[in-house]
Design an enzyme around this catalytic site. Structure first.
Site, PDB file in Angstrom:
ATOM      1  N   THR A 145       0.822  -1.215   0.000  1.00  0.00           N
ATOM      2  CA  THR A 145       0.000   0.000   0.000  1.00  0.00           C
ATOM      3  C   THR A 145       0.852   1.258   0.000  1.00  0.00           C
ATOM      4  OG1 THR A 145      -1.442   1.275   1.472  1.00  0.00           O
ATOM      5  CG2 THR A 145      -0.109  -0.359   2.523  1.00  0.00           C
ATOM      6  N   ASP A 146       0.255   2.353  -0.467  1.00  0.00           N
ATOM      7  CA  ASP A 146       0.948   3.652  -0.398  1.00  0.00           C
ATOM      8  C   ASP A 146       0.984   4.182   1.042  1.00  0.00           C
ATOM      9  OD1 ASP A 146      -1.768   4.275  -0.107  1.00  0.00           O
ATOM     10  OD2 ASP A 146      -1.753   5.935  -1.539  1.00  0.00           O
ATOM     11  N   GLU A 147       0.192   3.568   1.943  1.00  0.00           N
ATOM     12  CA  GLU A 147       0.104   4.097   3.312  1.00  0.00           C
ATOM     13  C   GLU A 147       1.412   3.920   4.082  1.00  0.00           C
ATOM     14  OE1 GLU A 147      -3.600   3.329   5.331  1.00  0.00           O
ATOM     15  OE2 GLU A 147      -4.648   3.069   3.436  1.00  0.00           O
ATOM     16  N   TYR A 171      -1.970  -0.636  10.951  1.00  0.00           N
ATOM     17  CA  TYR A 171      -2.063  -1.294   9.631  1.00  0.00           C
ATOM     18  C   TYR A 171      -0.853  -0.957   8.769  1.00  0.00           C
ATOM     19  CZ  TYR A 171      -3.338  -1.732   4.687  1.00  0.00           C
ATOM     20  OH  TYR A 171      -3.306  -2.015   3.334  1.00  0.00           O
ATOM     21  N   LYS A 175       2.231  -3.311   7.357  1.00  0.00           N
ATOM     22  CA  LYS A 175       2.533  -3.480   5.923  1.00  0.00           C
ATOM     23  C   LYS A 175       3.965  -3.025   5.629  1.00  0.00           C
ATOM     24  CE  LYS A 175       0.186  -4.680   2.958  1.00  0.00           C
ATOM     25  NZ  LYS A 175      -0.160  -6.022   2.413  1.00  0.00           N
TER      26      LYS A 175
HETATM   27  P1  NAD Z   1      -9.446  -7.689   2.098  1.00  0.00           P
HETATM   28  O1  NAD Z   1      -9.452  -7.410   3.567  1.00  0.00           O
HETATM   29  O2  NAD Z   1     -10.661  -7.453   1.295  1.00  0.00           O
HETATM   30  O3  NAD Z   1      -9.043  -9.228   1.866  1.00  0.00           O
HETATM   31  C1  NAD Z   1      -8.007  -9.855   2.573  1.00  0.00           C
HETATM   32  C2  NAD Z   1      -8.090 -11.362   2.311  1.00  0.00           C
HETATM   33  O4  NAD Z   1      -6.994 -11.983   3.009  1.00  0.00           O
HETATM   34  C3  NAD Z   1      -9.379 -11.985   2.838  1.00  0.00           C
HETATM   35  O5  NAD Z   1      -9.878 -12.875   1.862  1.00  0.00           O
HETATM   36  C4  NAD Z   1      -8.935 -12.728   4.076  1.00  0.00           C
HETATM   37  O6  NAD Z   1      -9.714 -13.877   4.379  1.00  0.00           O
HETATM   38  C5  NAD Z   1      -7.510 -13.108   3.725  1.00  0.00           C
HETATM   39  N1  NAD Z   1      -6.680 -13.319   4.909  1.00  0.00           N
HETATM   40  C6  NAD Z   1      -6.575 -12.480   5.991  1.00  0.00           C
HETATM   41  N2  NAD Z   1      -5.739 -13.029   6.893  1.00  0.00           N
HETATM   42  C7  NAD Z   1      -5.307 -14.210   6.372  1.00  0.00           C
HETATM   43  C8  NAD Z   1      -4.417 -15.219   6.821  1.00  0.00           C
HETATM   44  N3  NAD Z   1      -3.805 -15.121   8.012  1.00  0.00           N
HETATM   45  N4  NAD Z   1      -4.187 -16.288   6.033  1.00  0.00           N
HETATM   46  C9  NAD Z   1      -4.808 -16.394   4.830  1.00  0.00           C
HETATM   47  N5  NAD Z   1      -5.663 -15.479   4.352  1.00  0.00           N
HETATM   48  C10 NAD Z   1      -5.909 -14.408   5.119  1.00  0.00           C
HETATM   49  O7  NAD Z   1      -8.200  -6.893   1.527  1.00  0.00           O
HETATM   50  P2  NAD Z   1      -8.026  -6.182   0.102  1.00  0.00           P
HETATM   51  O8  NAD Z   1      -8.605  -4.835   0.175  1.00  0.00           O
HETATM   52  O9  NAD Z   1      -8.438  -7.116  -0.955  1.00  0.00           O
HETATM   53  O10 NAD Z   1      -6.434  -5.994   0.074  1.00  0.00           O
HETATM   54  C11 NAD Z   1      -5.593  -7.026  -0.448  1.00  0.00           C
HETATM   55  C12 NAD Z   1      -4.142  -6.584  -0.311  1.00  0.00           C
HETATM   56  O11 NAD Z   1      -3.940  -5.360  -1.013  1.00  0.00           O
HETATM   57  C13 NAD Z   1      -3.709  -6.324   1.137  1.00  0.00           C
HETATM   58  O12 NAD Z   1      -2.401  -6.828   1.294  1.00  0.00           O
HETATM   59  C14 NAD Z   1      -3.733  -4.807   1.258  1.00  0.00           C
HETATM   60  O13 NAD Z   1      -2.780  -4.371   2.188  1.00  0.00           O
HETATM   61  C15 NAD Z   1      -3.361  -4.400  -0.153  1.00  0.00           C
HETATM   62  N6  NAD Z   1      -3.877  -3.083  -0.590  1.00  0.00           N
HETATM   63  C16 NAD Z   1      -5.218  -2.800  -0.453  1.00  0.00           C
HETATM   64  C17 NAD Z   1      -5.703  -1.570  -0.905  1.00  0.00           C
HETATM   65  C18 NAD Z   1      -7.174  -1.230  -0.824  1.00  0.00           C
HETATM   66  O14 NAD Z   1      -7.543  -0.089  -1.125  1.00  0.00           O
HETATM   67  N7  NAD Z   1      -8.047  -2.160  -0.454  1.00  0.00           N
HETATM   68  C19 NAD Z   1      -4.827  -0.636  -1.471  1.00  0.00           C
HETATM   69  C20 NAD Z   1      -3.470  -0.956  -1.576  1.00  0.00           C
HETATM   70  C21 NAD Z   1      -3.013  -2.191  -1.148  1.00  0.00           C
HETATM   71  P1  TYD Z   2     -10.842   3.735   4.238  1.00  0.00           P
HETATM   72  O1  TYD Z   2     -11.766   3.281   3.150  1.00  0.00           O
HETATM   73  O2  TYD Z   2     -10.940   3.083   5.583  1.00  0.00           O
HETATM   74  O3  TYD Z   2      -9.370   3.640   3.635  1.00  0.00           O
HETATM   75  P2  TYD Z   2      -7.950   4.187   4.241  1.00  0.00           P
HETATM   76  O4  TYD Z   2      -8.142   4.633   5.632  1.00  0.00           O
HETATM   77  O5  TYD Z   2      -7.076   2.969   4.131  1.00  0.00           O
HETATM   78  O6  TYD Z   2      -7.540   5.292   3.319  1.00  0.00           O
HETATM   79  O7  TYD Z   2     -11.052   5.303   4.442  1.00  0.00           O
HETATM   80  C1  TYD Z   2     -10.892   6.213   3.360  1.00  0.00           C
HETATM   81  C2  TYD Z   2     -11.070   7.594   3.908  1.00  0.00           C
HETATM   82  O8  TYD Z   2     -12.431   7.746   4.321  1.00  0.00           O
HETATM   83  C3  TYD Z   2     -10.237   7.880   5.134  1.00  0.00           C
HETATM   84  O9  TYD Z   2      -9.801   9.246   5.096  1.00  0.00           O
HETATM   85  C4  TYD Z   2     -11.180   7.682   6.294  1.00  0.00           C
HETATM   86  C5  TYD Z   2     -12.523   8.109   5.702  1.00  0.00           C
HETATM   87  N1  TYD Z   2     -13.712   7.438   6.284  1.00  0.00           N
HETATM   88  C6  TYD Z   2     -14.776   8.208   6.790  1.00  0.00           C
HETATM   89  O10 TYD Z   2     -14.730   9.453   6.772  1.00  0.00           O
HETATM   90  N2  TYD Z   2     -15.852   7.564   7.314  1.00  0.00           N
HETATM   91  C7  TYD Z   2     -15.921   6.206   7.380  1.00  0.00           C
HETATM   92  O11 TYD Z   2     -16.956   5.668   7.903  1.00  0.00           O
HETATM   93  C8  TYD Z   2     -14.850   5.430   6.833  1.00  0.00           C
HETATM   94  C9  TYD Z   2     -14.894   3.931   6.881  1.00  0.00           C
HETATM   95  C10 TYD Z   2     -13.764   6.094   6.295  1.00  0.00           C
END
Ligand code: NAD
Ligand code: TYD
Length: 368
Positions: A145-147, A171, A175
């Site tokens: 992630t960019d975070e 989180y 990461k």
């Molecule tokens: P998500 O929470 O929707 O899915 C995570 C999946 O991992 C789930 O299916 C869960 O069951 C599985 N999992 C969790 N713990 C596990 C374990 N111990 N063993 C096996 N499986 C396990 O997450 P996502 O949004 O699909 O994100 C996927 C990846 O991309 C993550 O690594 C996240 O850090 C990264 N990422 C997400 C975003 C975003 O905006 N969602 C952006 C950048 C990077």
């Molecule tokens: P989120 O989807 O949790 O992603 P991240 O924190 O990883 O960027 O949140 C996106 C943005 O939205 C973040 O600035 C927090 C805000 N947010 C709210 O204002 N209300 C909410 O109920 C949630 C879940 C997020």
């Protein structure tokens, strides 16, 4: 499909995907089977964030196998490498929700750090036993992630691949730790790793605890739209299928040991995002103005102000850029949630209600 069936499908070694029942992983697998005949083995623990139904629409007969288990289970991970002899691992599995990391950091450290360590250890032992092209073509792609780069001020330049890590939440710290481990396994042992650091994704199948699906689900049922703080925090939004394409390209053509930033070139404040959603939902349901549901609530502790990602490297070196505009992607996303009420109803039960009751206790219309 059993493992023999996978191995016999077409004689090709599968890729091993972790976390493929989550949001991005399930979109990745759907795109993969539509464009490749290389089989997929998906290791997923099926946490609250997972939903095997996310992959219910895979074409019949495609080479896909779900293995339910934890990436921290050394014996299981070892047996998957031994039995399936994958050509690559694409590692999505993680605890991924910042707010949950504030209330329960331990599960983030366990899965994101220890789990990644187990995968690296087992991948290394497996890779060291390979020979010839099997060895030279093996890849360990870590999805991050960019975070990890921390928070930007309003006028700061966007994150590049050389921006110093400065994670602020449990989180992002977990990461960041996993990214460092991946880098170390490349530097120390030569494991052919790749890392992608992506901005906020949105699209179909996202669990409705993250901003966009939460707001869509709430607006569709006439509930409050809870905005943290002043709503002026900025995120860069990328449609999930664009992210999946970037991962496939990095897997195929990325230089091992390198990291690639992936972003949507689409910075928006949270209020802009919610305003866009309300406009689209007003088109579907003109009976009221959904903007009226916006409710400001207490800010998230340690809330990062702004993320922005420079994508010059992946564009210049691999030719990737996002295809989907924010407006079109949001329209598709709203349409998907409107057309899949059973999916929303199914994931919004049980554990989900507990989370909403705890996280949004101050918002009357959200608490059951
Ligand atoms: P998500 O929470 O929707 O899915 C995570 C999946 O991992 C789930 O299916 C869960 O069951 C599985 N999992 C969790 N713990 C596990 C374990 N111990 N063993 C096996 N499986 C396990 O997450 P996502 O949004 O699909 O994100 C996927 C990846 O991309 C993550 O690594 C996240 O850090 C990264 N990422 C997400 C975003 C975003 O905006 N969602 C952006 C950048 C990077
Ligand atoms: P989120 O989807 O949790 O992603 P991240 O924190 O990883 O960027 O949140 C996106 C943005 O939205 C973040 O600035 C927090 C805000 N947010 C709210 O204002 N209300 C909410 O109920 C949630 C879940 C997020």
């Amino acid at each position: 499909m059993n493992k023999q069936a996978i191995n016999k499908t077409n004689g090709k070694a599968p890729i091993l995907v972790t976390g493929g029942c989550g949001f991005i992983g399930s979109n990745f697998i759907r795109q993969w089977v539509a464009t490749s005949d290389i089989p997929v083995v998906n290791l997923d623990k099926l946490t609250y964030a997972a939903n095997p139904a996310n992959l219910a629409d895979l074409p019949a007969g495609c080479s896909y196998k779900l293995v339910v288990g934890d990436i921290q289970d050394t014996n299981l991970v070892r047996s998957l490498f031994k039995d399936y002899r994958p050509s690559a691992i694409v590692h999505f599995a993680a605890e991924s929700h910042v707010d949950r990391s504030v209330t329960d950091p331990e599960s983030f450290l366990n899965t994101n750090i220890h789990g990644t360590f187990i995968l690296l250890q087992e991948a290394l032992a497996y890779w060291q036993g390979l020979e010839g092209t099997e060895k030279s073509s093996f890849r360990f792609l870590h999805v991050s992630t960019d975070e990890v780069f921390g928070s930007l001020g309003a006028n700061d330049p966007a994150f590049t691949e050389t921006t110093a890590y400065s994670p602020n939440s449990p989180y992002s710290a977990s990461k960041a730790a996993s990214d460092h481990l991946v880098r170390a396994y490349n530097h120390t042992y030569g494991l052919p790793t790749l890392i992608t650091n992506c901005s906020n994704n949105y699209g179909p199948y996202q669990f409705p605890e993250k901003l966009i699906p939460l707001m869509i689900a709430n607006a569709l049922s006439g509930k409050a739209l809870p905005i943290y703080g002043d709503g002026m925090n900025v995120r860069d939004w990328l449609y999930v299928e664009d992210h999946c394409e970037a991962i496939r390209l990095v897997l195929e053509r990325g230089v091992t040991g390198e990291t690639y930033n992936v972003g949507g070139n689409s910075e928006k404040t949270n209020l802009q995002v919610v305003g866009t959603l309300c406009k689209l939902i007003n088109e579907v349901d003109p009976s009221s103005d959904h903007n009226e549901l916006v409710t400001f609530i207490k800010d998230r502790p340690g809330h990062d102000r702004r993320y922005a990602v420079a994508t010059d490297k992946i564009y210049n070196e691999l030719g990737w850029q996002p295809r989907m505009s924010f407006e079109e992607g949001m329209r598709k996303t709203v349409a998907w949630y409107v057309n899949n009420p059973e999916w929303i109803a199914q994931v919004m039960s049980g554990e989900y209600r507990n989370w909403i009751n705890k996280q949004y206790a101050s918002v009357e219309s959200l608490v059951a």
